[in-house]
Design a protein around this motif. Structure first.
Motif, PDB file in Angstrom:
ATOM      1  N   ALA A   1       0.907  -0.900  -0.158  1.00  0.00           N
ATOM      2  CA  ALA A   1      -0.137  -0.016  -0.158  1.00  0.00           C
ATOM      3  C   ALA A   1       1.218   1.006   0.045  1.00  0.00           C
ATOM      4  O   ALA A   1       1.928   1.309   0.961  1.00  0.00           O
ATOM      5  CB  ALA A   1      -0.631  -0.253   1.106  1.00  0.00           C
ATOM      6  N   ILE A   2       0.519   2.449  -0.900  1.00  0.00           N
ATOM      7  CA  ILE A   2       1.637   3.152  -0.825  1.00  0.00           C
ATOM      8  C   ILE A   2       0.305   4.494  -0.915  1.00  0.00           C
ATOM      9  O   ILE A   2      -0.163   4.538  -1.591  1.00  0.00           O
ATOM     10  CB  ILE A   2       1.929   2.972  -2.423  1.00  0.00           C
ATOM     11  CG1 ILE A   2       3.138   1.831  -2.223  1.00  0.00           C
ATOM     12  CG2 ILE A   2       3.520   4.513  -2.465  1.00  0.00           C
ATOM     13  CD1 ILE A   2       3.604   1.712  -3.727  1.00  0.00           C
ATOM     14  N   THR A   3       0.611   5.890   0.088  1.00  0.00           N
ATOM     15  CA  THR A   3       0.056   6.846   0.211  1.00  0.00           C
ATOM     16  C   THR A   3       0.264   8.094  -0.366  1.00  0.00           C
ATOM     17  O   THR A   3       1.983   8.064  -0.367  1.00  0.00           O
ATOM     18  CB  THR A   3      -0.356   7.277   1.795  1.00  0.00           C
ATOM     19  OG1 THR A   3       0.640   7.632   2.082  1.00  0.00           O
ATOM     20  CG2 THR A   3      -1.333   6.106   1.960  1.00  0.00           C
ATOM     21  N   SER A   4      -0.083   8.876  -0.822  1.00  0.00           N
ATOM     22  CA  SER A   4       0.516  10.133  -1.722  1.00  0.00           C
ATOM     23  C   SER A   4       1.992  10.109  -2.898  1.00  0.00           C
ATOM     24  O   SER A   4       2.687  10.214  -3.500  1.00  0.00           O
ATOM     25  CB  SER A   4       1.440  10.830  -0.523  1.00  0.00           C
ATOM     26  OG  SER A   4       0.434  11.668   0.694  1.00  0.00           O
ATOM     27  N   ASN A   5       0.947   9.049  -3.594  1.00  0.00           N
ATOM     28  CA  ASN A   5       1.906   7.783  -4.745  1.00  0.00           C
ATOM     29  C   ASN A   5       1.368   8.642  -6.330  1.00  0.00           C
ATOM     30  O   ASN A   5       2.006   8.095  -7.175  1.00  0.00           O
ATOM     31  CB  ASN A   5       2.028   6.640  -4.756  1.00  0.00           C
ATOM     32  CG  ASN A   5       0.496   6.325  -5.199  1.00  0.00           C
ATOM     33  OD1 ASN A   5      -0.365   6.522  -5.106  1.00  0.00           O
ATOM     34  ND2 ASN A   5       0.167   5.423  -5.513  1.00  0.00           N
ATOM     35  N   LEU A   6       0.140   9.369  -6.230  1.00  0.00           N
ATOM     36  CA  LEU A   6       0.154  10.280  -7.299  1.00  0.00           C
ATOM     37  C   LEU A   6       0.426  11.794  -7.309  1.00  0.00           C
ATOM     38  O   LEU A   6       0.130  12.452  -6.292  1.00  0.00           O
ATOM     39  CB  LEU A   6      -1.603  10.298  -7.648  1.00  0.00           C
ATOM     40  CG  LEU A   6      -2.164  10.373  -8.978  1.00  0.00           C
ATOM     41  CD1 LEU A   6      -1.406  10.450 -10.133  1.00  0.00           C
ATOM     42  CD2 LEU A   6      -3.190  10.372  -8.805  1.00  0.00           C
ATOM     43  N   LYS A   7       1.110  12.533  -8.635  1.00  0.00           N
ATOM     44  CA  LYS A   7       1.825  13.687  -7.779  1.00  0.00           C
ATOM     45  C   LYS A   7       1.384  14.741  -9.479  1.00  0.00           C
ATOM     46  O   LYS A   7       1.228  14.070 -10.468  1.00  0.00           O
ATOM     47  CB  LYS A   7       2.544  13.568  -7.568  1.00  0.00           C
ATOM     48  CG  LYS A   7       3.570  13.545  -6.560  1.00  0.00           C
ATOM     49  CD  LYS A   7       2.635  14.442  -5.147  1.00  0.00           C
ATOM     50  CE  LYS A   7       2.424  13.521  -3.826  1.00  0.00           C
ATOM     51  NZ  LYS A   7       1.671  14.682  -2.995  1.00  0.00           N
ATOM     52  N   THR A   8       0.775  15.483  -9.762  1.00  0.00           N
ATOM     53  CA  THR A   8       1.001  16.506 -10.831  1.00  0.00           C
ATOM     54  C   THR A   8       2.289  17.385 -10.835  1.00  0.00           C
ATOM     55  O   THR A   8       2.364  17.737  -9.968  1.00  0.00           O
ATOM     56  CB  THR A   8      -0.527  17.096 -10.844  1.00  0.00           C
ATOM     57  OG1 THR A   8      -1.920  16.827 -10.866  1.00  0.00           O
ATOM     58  CG2 THR A   8      -0.740  18.152 -12.092  1.00  0.00           C
ATOM     59  N   SER A   9       2.207  17.808 -12.167  1.00  0.00           N
ATOM     60  CA  SER A   9       3.480  18.254 -12.746  1.00  0.00           C
ATOM     61  C   SER A   9       3.055  20.082 -12.454  1.00  0.00           C
ATOM     62  O   SER A   9       2.029  20.337 -12.525  1.00  0.00           O
ATOM     63  CB  SER A   9       4.290  18.117 -13.649  1.00  0.00           C
ATOM     64  OG  SER A   9       3.528  18.540 -14.950  1.00  0.00           O
TER      65      SER A   9
END
Length: 288
Positions: free
Chosen positions: A200-208
């Motif tokens: 499980a990974i949190t904060s794994n999607l980011k926007t440039s």
């Protein structure tokens, strides 16, 4: 000496069968709200409809004082790079928010050090090689971008630990320039498909923002005592052109003072332990 509000400043070539450019002067061309201050080349289907643009060294082509507000102060290309013979092009005083000499479509993701972002102007990370820099006779030194580095290794991690350091990544073109116009692109960190452990990974999607992703507060929960490979990928970078960046993690067993939760997290005692906690008495020895 051309001006365009919504198109390339002077020449826009779409899927040309073969074009040779030599001895041409592109002077004071402006693309106010588009790409390519003077010259833009696209080859949408290179495997189906072969096309090419060659800048000949028989007589150099000069790009002087051209401007694009968006990308590629002198030249912008997509899909397939023009062929630049050695000594075929000279640049002088061209400007753009990204790629003052040449701009291109995204090629890969690179790992950046925080100091590089704060100190180095991203669009000038290094001059496209082998193209010369005639702006001031002084090429800027390329900092140590980490696009070709061995997978970064994190050792003795605690399952459930939040990474202390922010991770910075840039979207770059074939010349290694950060594409500063890339705002709103997404990138994701996820477990490698070969991973068999529940993760499980949190904060794994980011926007440039201006071509840079800032991953902050990443928390990873997996089976203690195992190794894990994570990949970073983005839809803006074709997987066929560039494999995902890889990160290797090794996770230790839970230690004294930690409780193994049902999720796999080594939970530090003294916090508000939830109902998933395993046997509280098992905090004096390491276990998996």
């Amino acid at each position: 000496d051309n001006f365009s509000q919504l198109k390339t400043g002077a020449f826009l070539l779409k899927n040309p069968p073969r074009i040779t450019v030599k001895g041409t002067l592109f002077l004071k061309n402006i693309s106010k709200e588009f790409r390519g201050g003077a010259f833009m080349y696209t080859c949408a289907f290179p495997t189906i409809l072969p096309c090419s643009v060659v800048f000949s060294s028989q007589k150099p082509t000069r790009f002087i004082n051209n401007l694009s507000k968006d990308a590629g102060g002198a030249i912008y290309w997509t899909d397939l790079s023009p062929e630049f013979e050695v000594g075929s092009v000279e640049f002088l005083d061209n400007h753009s928010d990204y790629g003052p000499k040449i701009g291109a479509t995204p090629k890969s993701l690179v790992h950046l050090l925080k100091d590089e972002i704060e100190v180095v102007e991203p669009s000038f990370l290094f001059v496209p090689d082998p193209l010369p820099d005639n702006d001031d006779g002084d090429e800027k030194e390329r900092p140590p971008l980490l696009d070709d580095f061995a997978p970064r290794m994190y050792s003795q991690m605690r399952s459930g630990q939040t990474l202390e350091d922010d991770l910075f990544f840039g979207i770059v073109d074939t010349y290694g320039q950060i594409i500063k116009t890339e705002t709103g692109a997404t990138a994701r960190i996820e477990a490698d498909p070969s991973t068999t452990e529940k993760t499980a990974i949190t904060s794994n999607l980011k926007t440039s923002v201006s071509g840079i992703f800032n991953f902050k507060g990443i928390k990873i929960i997996t089976t203690p005592g195992t190794a894990l490979t994570l990949n970073l990928s983005s839809p803006r970078v074709s997987r066929s052109m560039n494999s995902p960046l890889k990160f290797l993690f090794s996770y230790r067993h839970c230690r004294r003072g930690e409780i193994l939760l049902g999720s796999g997290e080594c939970y530090i005692c003294g916090s508000n332990v939830g109902p998933e906690a395993s046997f509280g008495a098992r905090t004096t020895t390491e276990y998996s």
